[in-house]
Structures are given as structure tokens and as C-alpha cells.
Design a protein around this motif. Structure first.
Motif, short mmCIF file in Angstrom:
data_model
loop_
_atom_site.label_atom_id
_atom_site.label_comp_id
_atom_site.label_asym_id
_atom_site.label_seq_id
_atom_site.Cartn_x
_atom_site.Cartn_y
_atom_site.Cartn_z
N HIS A 24 0.83 -1.22 0.00
CA HIS A 24 0.00 0.00 0.00
C HIS A 24 0.85 1.26 0.00
CE1 HIS A 24 -3.36 2.60 0.58
NE2 HIS A 24 -3.13 2.85 1.85
N LYS A 211 -9.87 -0.66 -4.07
CA LYS A 211 -9.68 -0.03 -2.76
C LYS A 211 -10.98 0.62 -2.31
CE LYS A 211 -7.61 1.86 0.80
NZ LYS A 211 -6.64 2.95 0.69
N ALA A 213 -12.00 3.10 0.77
CA ALA A 213 -11.49 3.92 1.88
C ALA A 213 -12.58 4.84 2.41
CB ALA A 213 -10.29 4.74 1.42
N GLN A 288 -9.09 -4.13 -1.03
CA GLN A 288 -8.48 -3.49 0.13
C GLN A 288 -9.52 -2.62 0.82
OE1 GLN A 288 -5.32 -1.19 -1.66
NE2 GLN A 288 -3.89 -2.91 -1.66
N HIS A 290 -9.95 0.09 4.11
CA HIS A 290 -9.39 0.84 5.24
C HIS A 290 -10.24 0.56 6.47
CE1 HIS A 290 -7.47 4.38 7.27
NE2 HIS A 290 -8.54 4.17 8.02
N GLN A 294 -7.97 6.71 11.26
CA GLN A 294 -7.89 7.49 10.03
C GLN A 294 -6.77 8.53 10.17
OE1 GLN A 294 -10.75 7.38 12.00
NE2 GLN A 294 -12.54 7.00 10.72
N SER A 304 -14.92 3.01 11.63
CA SER A 304 -14.11 2.09 10.83
C SER A 304 -13.73 0.81 11.57
CB SER A 304 -12.84 2.81 10.35
OG SER A 304 -12.12 3.35 11.43
N PHE A 324 -7.05 -3.46 6.11
CA PHE A 324 -5.87 -2.63 6.36
C PHE A 324 -5.65 -2.27 7.82
CE2 PHE A 324 -4.74 -0.42 2.09
CZ PHE A 324 -4.40 -1.65 1.56
N HIS A 325 -4.37 -1.96 8.08
CA HIS A 325 -3.87 -1.29 9.27
C HIS A 325 -4.07 -2.13 10.54
CE1 HIS A 325 -3.77 1.72 6.28
NE2 HIS A 325 -5.03 2.06 6.37
N TRP A 350 0.93 0.61 7.43
CA TRP A 350 0.82 1.78 8.30
C TRP A 350 1.10 1.47 9.77
CZ3 TRP A 350 -4.23 5.13 9.19
CH2 TRP A 350 -3.88 6.34 9.80
N ASP A 381 2.48 3.04 2.94
CA ASP A 381 1.35 3.96 3.12
C ASP A 381 1.80 5.42 3.25
OD1 ASP A 381 -1.23 4.80 3.33
OD2 ASP A 381 -1.68 3.78 5.21
#
Length: 439
Positions: A24, A211, A213, A288, A290, A294, A304, A324-325, A350, A381
């Protein structure tokens, strides 16, 4: 590394040699980077560390002035300095300090070396910058790029694509912009889904994934909306009775309907998200998403939480979700989801710079819990290339430390640890995004 330094040295040496598949990035085109001013504050304070500065109390107007190249560098340092020292404990600062040390031989940014750093950035700000940083210094073989274009350097990047302009329709001008983009008229929900399908089909030949997001804009719970519900919302965009006056680029003034609210738009948004997932499954493209923290300040983190996505995981079994993350701060929730659902992968992009400590804890928990083929160990990221280098150093260190601990605790052998490192940093991403060698 104390009691296991010998094991760590061997594992770290092997980890450092792995050519990374970076899951990413947000890097601009190299040509865009090198035509800009080689200014350390304008480049490095564009995101991440700027969030820490604001969190530490820096007024946003001061941040704007520090990033402005119209002011002398030393004057901007004086504005920055009181807040800079307050954030040196954070993962963002550590990543940046590692980057400027490893790339420019600058030991921490301060008043004495700002001009020297500026000169060194200027000396490398030319074609070949990305290859030097990514391939030669960071050891990144390929980065998956989220940057609104498929026109990328394929020796460095493979693109994913968002479909936000189809999902976030709220007013007539949004639909008209889509008409221009898709080169077709859109007068109904049926037209909209046809335009999306054709656009997706065209892009599918050039992208390696999709993606989503939307956590920056709304909660990521996407309900199963009916066609009639979505159609009513689409029609409402054209039936607004309140207008606003706008001036067009040619100077003409026109009335356009006001947009609808999020609550009104949600059924249409949810319907289009489900359509995007159906298309992703049909074209065998991973998605992907998120989740968690954030970027920036004053966000609604609860919007999220990855548990909001369970209905999608259950319905779209044919879609592989790259979540993600690590879901931070909902890391254990995402771990449980990945353990339960075959189509859910955990991506630590990230996370190593959000908190190196949390990244190690999460990876250790994942290795105890989730099949190893579903853990993706690194995604930089970043919006500036130096950040990718600093983040890669932290990620390699974290992964080597966690694997060493597992070996020393007799969870697996050193040979098994090295195979896991290869999976985490390269093979898993390769298998997910480039099945059958598709590049």
C-alpha cells in the motif's frame, strides 16, 4: 536484543535481504515529486507527522506556514521547534528520523542541519529518485499504489483503483461528472450500474485490486439495499426542490439542485458498494478496505471498526478482503475475523509507524492465531518516498524481533521463522495480488 541477540542477528540478516512486496502506497508520480521544491518541511509535513504536531498543540495556521515555501527555512524552523521536540517519542517521528539518517546522513532534523538537509534532498530530486529509494535502499521490489491512475511505472508499481465517484453520488453535478468520465448518459440507476460495469471491466485489465477507503467519509457498515431503494435515492437526486446558484468556468451562472444528505444517500451508496464487490469477485480482484485509525485529526474512529464488515465477508465468499492497518485500535477484533473467515486477510500496512510496539504485539498475536498465509507484513502507506524507506526499516526490525521471540520461546525453529518472514514480507502479497504470476 538481550538474551536472544545471536538468534536475532541471524534472523534480522535474513529479513533484511528479502525483496519486499509493499501492499500500500500513495506516492505521487515521480515527475510530480521532482518538479516541486526540494523543501524538507513541504515534503515531510504533508501528513502523518503533521497529525502528531496538531495533536501536540500546534495551531493549524502555524502548520500551514511551516509548510509554506514562501517563508525562509530558518523562520519556519522557529515556528516548528517548540512542537517538534514534543513528538520525537512517536512512531511517525522515529520513521522520519530513520529515513533522513539512512538516505541523507542527517542525524535528526534540527536548526543546524535544515539547510544541509534541503541541499541533500535537492541533489537527489531528479529522475531515478524512486528507483534509488525504493529498490536500492528500501529493498522494495514492487509497491501496490493507490493514486487514482493506472498510468504508473510498472517496474515500481502496480495500481489499485477506487470507485468513490460512483458510490458517493449526492447531487446532479456528481452524476454529470460521471457522464463525462464514462462518456455516456446516466439517467437512471440502471444506467449508473451499466456505466460502473463498463468502467470496471475496462480497468480490470490494468489493476491488481480494488480499494475502499470510505471510513474517512462514513461508517463502513454497508447494508444490503434493494434495487428499488437505491433507485428511489437516485431519482431523489434529480427531484430536489431547493437550488443553489453557481458560476461555471465560462462565466455563465446556472441553478443546480442541492445535494441530498448522507442518511438519504446511504441506500444508494450501499447498493453500489455491493455492486463493486460483485464485480471484484467476478474479475477475481482482491479488495483493500481501510479500517481503524484514520489519518489526520478529529476523526470518528468507531466508524471504521472492522466488525462492521461481517455481512460482506459472509456474503462475498469469492472475494478476498485485504483488511488494512491491522484494524488498529480494533486489532483483536480483526484477528478474530481473520481466524474465522477464509477470505479475510490482515494487512499491517501503516501499523509499524502508528506504534512499533503495537505492531509487534499484533504480529505476535496473529502468528498464534491466524494461518500464516493471511498475514501481510508491510505497506509503507506514504505520500513521500523517504517515508517508505523509514517505514521499511521499522517493519523489518519489528518482524525480526517477533520471529526471534517465537524461536526463543520454542514456538518454531529458526528455519521456520525464516520461511515465515518470506511469507510475511513477500510471498503472501505475491499470491494475493499476482496469482499465476499476473503482473
Amino acid at each position: 536484543m538481550g538474551r536472544y541477540s545471536t538468534s536475532y542477528d541471524a534472523i534480522k540478516s535474513a529479513v533484511d535481504r528479502i525483496k519486499l512486496i509493499d501492499t500500500h502506497e500513495h506516492l505521487p508520480q515521480e515527475s510530480e515529486r521532482i518538479k516541486g521544491k526540494p523543501d524538507p518541511f513541504a515534503i515531510f509535513l504533508i501528513h502523518y507527522i503533521s497529525s502528531d504536531l496538531v495533536s501536540a498543540g500546534m495551531p493549524k495556521d502555524v502548520l500551514y506556514r511551516v509548510r509554506s515555501t514562501s517563508l525562509p527555512l530558518n523562520e519556519r524552523w522557529r515556528l516548528l521547534a517548540p512542537f517538534w521536540k514534543k513528538i520525537q517519542n512517536t512512531g511517525y517521528a522515529r520513521s522520519l528520523n530513520l529515513a533522513v539518517k539512512g538516505l541523507y546522513n542527517i542525524d535528526g532534523i534540527n536548526e543546524r542541519n535544515c539547510k544541509d538537509l534541503e541541499a541533500k534532498i535537492k541533489s537527489v530530486n531528479k529522475p531515478g529518485l524512486y528507483k534509488w529509494v525504493l529498490k536500492e535502499k528500501a529493498g522494495v521490489e514492487l509497491s501496490i499504489l493507490d493514486n487514482e491512475t493506472v498510468d504508473v511505472d510498472r517496474s515500481l508499481f502496480a495500481p489499485v483503483m477506487r470507485f468513490d465517484d460512483f458510490i458517493l453520488l449526492k447531487e446532479r453535478s456528481d452524476v454529470e461528472a460521471l457522464e463525462r468520465k464514462c462518456e455516456m448518459k446516466i439517467h437512471s440507476l440502471s444506467d449508473l450500474t451499466k456505466a460502473l460495469t463498463l468502467h470496471f471491466e475496462k480497468l480490470s485489465k490494468s489493476i491488481v485490486g480494488v480499494k475502499i477507503a470510505l471510513a474517512y467519509r462514513r461508517p463502513i457498515y454497508f447494508e444490503k439495499a434493494t434495487t428499488s431503494d437505491a433507485e428511489r435515492v437516485f431519482n431523489k437526486i434529480y427531484s430536489q426542490k431547493v437550488f443553489r446558484r453557481i458560476e461555471l468556468p465560462d462565466g455563465a451562472r446556472v441553478n443546480i439542485p442541492e445535494g441530498i444528505s448522507f442518511e438519504e444517500a446511504k441506500p444508494l451508496q450501499d447498493f453500489i458498494v455491493h455492486t463493486v464487490l460483485q464485480l471484484s469477485g467476478a474479475y477475481q480482484l482482491p479488495v483493500q478496505i481501510h479500517t481503524g485509525l484514520q489519518e489526520g485529526n478529529e476523526n470518528v474512529v468507531a466508524s471504521s471498526n472492522p466488525v462492521h464488515l461481517v455481512n460482506l465477508f459472509m456474503e462475498y465468499k469469492e472475494v478476498k478482503f485485504d483488511v488494512f492497518h491491522g484494524g488498529y485500535p480494533y486489532t483483536s477484533e480483526l484477528t478474530a475475523l481473520a481466524k474465522n473467515f477464509p477470505n479475510v486477510y490482515v494487512d499491517l500496512c501503516w501499523l509499524h509507524i502508528i506504534s512499533p510496539t503495537v505492531a509487534r504485539r499484533v504480529l505476535s498475536e496473529l502468528l498464534d492465531t491466524v494461518p500464516s498465509n493471511k498475514i501481510l507484513g508491510f505497506g509503507g502507506d506514504y505520500r513521500f518516498v523517504e517515508g517508505v524507506y523509514g517505514h521499511a526499516l521499522l517493519a523489518r526490525e519489528n518482524i525480526a524481533r517477533v520471529l526471534t521471540e517465537k524461536v526463543e520461546d520454542d514456538n518454531f525453529t529458526q528455519k521456520e521463522a525464516l520461511l515465515l518472514a518470506q511469507r510475511l514480507l513477500r510471498d503472501n502479497a505475491n499470491e494475493l495480488y499476482f496469482p499465476r504470476g499476473r503482473r
